[in-house]
Write a protein that holds these residues in place. Structure first.
Motif, mmCIF file in Angstrom:
data_model
loop_
_atom_site.group_PDB
_atom_site.id
_atom_site.type_symbol
_atom_site.label_atom_id
_atom_site.label_comp_id
_atom_site.label_asym_id
_atom_site.label_seq_id
_atom_site.Cartn_x
_atom_site.Cartn_y
_atom_site.Cartn_z
ATOM 1 N N VAL A 199 0.816 -1.216 0.000
ATOM 2 C CA VAL A 199 0.000 0.000 0.000
ATOM 3 C C VAL A 199 0.852 1.270 0.000
ATOM 4 O O VAL A 199 0.323 2.376 -0.123
ATOM 5 C CB VAL A 199 -0.938 0.008 1.222
ATOM 6 C CG1 VAL A 199 -1.929 -1.140 1.128
ATOM 7 C CG2 VAL A 199 -0.164 -0.067 2.530
ATOM 8 N N HIS A 200 2.158 1.108 0.128
ATOM 9 C CA HIS A 200 3.083 2.236 0.184
ATOM 10 C C HIS A 200 4.459 1.692 -0.164
ATOM 11 O O HIS A 200 4.672 0.478 -0.123
ATOM 12 C CB HIS A 200 3.062 2.838 1.598
ATOM 13 C CG HIS A 200 3.799 4.135 1.726
ATOM 14 N ND1 HIS A 200 5.130 4.184 2.078
ATOM 15 C CD2 HIS A 200 3.385 5.424 1.568
ATOM 16 C CE1 HIS A 200 5.507 5.456 2.136
ATOM 17 N NE2 HIS A 200 4.466 6.222 1.812
ATOM 18 N N ARG A 201 5.389 2.561 -0.521
ATOM 19 C CA ARG A 201 6.722 2.060 -0.879
ATOM 20 C C ARG A 201 7.396 1.350 0.287
ATOM 21 O O ARG A 201 8.338 0.564 0.085
ATOM 22 C CB ARG A 201 7.604 3.206 -1.377
ATOM 23 C CG ARG A 201 7.855 4.304 -0.372
ATOM 24 C CD ARG A 201 8.660 5.444 -1.005
ATOM 25 N NE ARG A 201 8.834 6.552 -0.081
ATOM 26 C CZ ARG A 201 9.784 6.630 0.831
ATOM 27 N NH1 ARG A 201 10.657 5.654 0.967
ATOM 28 N NH2 ARG A 201 9.859 7.681 1.626
ATOM 29 N N SER A 202 6.879 1.548 1.496
ATOM 30 C CA SER A 202 7.505 0.912 2.657
ATOM 31 C C SER A 202 6.512 0.128 3.513
ATOM 32 O O SER A 202 6.825 -0.221 4.656
ATOM 33 C CB SER A 202 8.195 1.969 3.533
ATOM 34 O OG SER A 202 7.256 2.938 3.971
ATOM 35 N N TRP A 203 5.324 -0.170 2.963
ATOM 36 C CA TRP A 203 4.318 -0.908 3.742
ATOM 37 C C TRP A 203 3.671 -2.002 2.907
ATOM 38 O O TRP A 203 3.341 -1.799 1.736
ATOM 39 C CB TRP A 203 3.201 0.041 4.227
ATOM 40 C CG TRP A 203 3.533 0.798 5.478
ATOM 41 C CD1 TRP A 203 4.236 1.971 5.551
ATOM 42 C CD2 TRP A 203 3.160 0.459 6.803
ATOM 43 N NE1 TRP A 203 4.315 2.395 6.862
ATOM 44 C CE2 TRP A 203 3.662 1.473 7.658
ATOM 45 C CE3 TRP A 203 2.442 -0.595 7.375
ATOM 46 C CZ2 TRP A 203 3.475 1.464 9.029
ATOM 47 C CZ3 TRP A 203 2.252 -0.605 8.742
ATOM 48 C CH2 TRP A 203 2.779 0.399 9.554
ATOM 49 N N TRP A 204 3.462 -3.131 3.541
ATOM 50 C CA TRP A 204 2.643 -4.230 3.006
ATOM 51 C C TRP A 204 1.656 -4.609 4.095
ATOM 52 O O TRP A 204 2.009 -4.660 5.289
ATOM 53 C CB TRP A 204 3.516 -5.429 2.654
ATOM 54 C CG TRP A 204 2.754 -6.647 2.200
ATOM 55 C CD1 TRP A 204 2.454 -6.987 0.921
ATOM 56 C CD2 TRP A 204 2.209 -7.697 3.025
ATOM 57 N NE1 TRP A 204 1.746 -8.163 0.882
ATOM 58 C CE2 TRP A 204 1.587 -8.632 2.176
ATOM 59 C CE3 TRP A 204 2.180 -7.931 4.400
ATOM 60 C CZ2 TRP A 204 0.943 -9.762 2.641
ATOM 61 C CZ3 TRP A 204 1.536 -9.063 4.872
ATOM 62 C CH2 TRP A 204 0.929 -9.975 4.005
ATOM 63 N N ALA A 205 0.391 -4.906 3.717
ATOM 64 C CA ALA A 205 -0.638 -5.255 4.699
ATOM 65 C C ALA A 205 -1.347 -6.530 4.277
ATOM 66 O O ALA A 205 -1.663 -6.722 3.097
ATOM 67 C CB ALA A 205 -1.653 -4.123 4.846
ATOM 68 N N ALA A 206 -1.598 -7.407 5.238
ATOM 69 C CA ALA A 206 -2.363 -8.630 4.973
ATOM 70 C C ALA A 206 -3.820 -8.266 4.726
ATOM 71 O O ALA A 206 -4.397 -7.440 5.444
ATOM 72 C CB ALA A 206 -2.246 -9.586 6.152
ATOM 73 N N ALA A 207 -4.443 -8.880 3.730
ATOM 74 C CA ALA A 207 -5.815 -8.525 3.355
ATOM 75 C C ALA A 207 -6.797 -8.769 4.495
ATOM 76 O O ALA A 207 -7.713 -7.970 4.712
ATOM 77 C CB ALA A 207 -6.235 -9.317 2.118
ATOM 78 N N ASP A 208 -6.609 -9.871 5.245
ATOM 79 C CA ASP A 208 -7.574 -10.180 6.296
ATOM 80 C C ASP A 208 -7.384 -9.337 7.552
ATOM 81 O O ASP A 208 -8.147 -9.462 8.503
ATOM 82 C CB ASP A 208 -7.535 -11.671 6.653
ATOM 83 C CG ASP A 208 -6.189 -12.101 7.234
ATOM 84 O OD1 ASP A 208 -5.274 -11.256 7.346
ATOM 85 O OD2 ASP A 208 -6.054 -13.301 7.572
ATOM 86 N N ALA A 209 -6.360 -8.453 7.537
ATOM 87 C CA ALA A 209 -6.149 -7.559 8.682
ATOM 88 C C ALA A 209 -6.705 -6.164 8.427
ATOM 89 O O ALA A 209 -6.723 -5.328 9.335
ATOM 90 C CB ALA A 209 -4.657 -7.472 9.008
#
Length: 246
Positions: A199-209
């Motif tokens: 979601v950002h050049r320095s962030w990844w997020a799990a879909a279920d979170a």
């Protein structure tokens, strides 16, 4: 594995059962078993579909209400065939009187056996139609390689997000966070089999979170489980938009 026989609420199953029972009834009407071949064709083609449909309704009711307690499909088949037989016998007696007239010489022990044999055949055909292989499940997404980098405390925890901090990564889980030494691009590669979003050049997020997305004036925020907030850049917003988050 086999699929369980659908319950009464499954309209497709009901239509399939009705077509199956009607076809069996028409087959018996043409065959004329148990001496019915001497009756006029019209009588046979009313009598047999009616008896098979009516008996099938009794059998399906028995199967759905009582047969479900059996995990073994063959025990379920035998149970339904035995329990439905008395009720179907009563139906056959009244249908036979209507179609062929009273029969003082009727031997009811023979009738019970005939009804049982037909019940076994009909319920067996119904069950065999349902014994189609279940679709093969797709392999579960794997993040095992990435999790092996975490401490024992966080290895089995729910993964929420990964945040780049200089030459380290902060891995957020529902049991807290920890720093690991890994490039962000390498982490994305190891998490490629997990449903999530960069979601950002320095962030990844799990879909279920993900619990919500707020987008305002070209900038976004991602609300994650545990009260965590991650930035959403315009460059990486497309994946969230395609998934229906905004």
């Amino acid at each position: 594995m086999t699929r369980p026989i659908p319950a009464f609420g499954d309209r497709t199953a009901l239509i399939r059962d009705a077509v199956l029972l009607t076809a069996i009834g028409l087959f018996f009407g043409a065959l004329g078993p148990f001496g019915s071949i001497t009756a006029p064709a019209l009588v046979r083609f009313i009598y047999w579909p009616g008896v098979i449909l009516g008996g099938g309704v009794i059998g399906i009711a028995v199967d759905e209400l009582g047969g479900r307690r059996f995990a073994n499909p063959w025990l379920r088949w035998l149970f339904s065939s035995v329990v439905m037989t008395p009720g179907v016998c009563v139906l056959v007696v009244f249908a036979s009187i209507w179609a062929f007239g009273p029969s003082p010489s009727r031997r009811y022990e023979v009738l019970i056996w005939q009804v049982f044999v037909i019940s076994v055949a009909v319920m067996g055909v119904r069950q065999l139609i349902e014994k189609r292989p279940a679709p093969t499940a797709a392999p579960a997404p794997s993040d095992e390689a990435f999790r092996q980098r975490l401490s024992a405390k966080h290895r089995a925890a729910r993964l929420i997000a990964v945040e780049a901090e200089d030459h380290y990564l902060r891995v957020h889980t529902d049991l807290g966070s920890e720093l690991i030494s890994l490039r962000f691009s390498d982490a994305l590669g190891e998490l490629a089999g997990v449903t999530g979003f960069q979601v950002h050049r320095s962030w990844w997020a799990a879909a279920d979170a993900i619990e919500g997305v707020r987008w305002r004036r070209g900038r976004g925020e991602l609300r994650l489980a545990g009260g965590l907030v991650a930035p959403v850049s315009r460059t990486h917003a497309a994946g969230l938009k395609a998934a229906g988050w905004f």
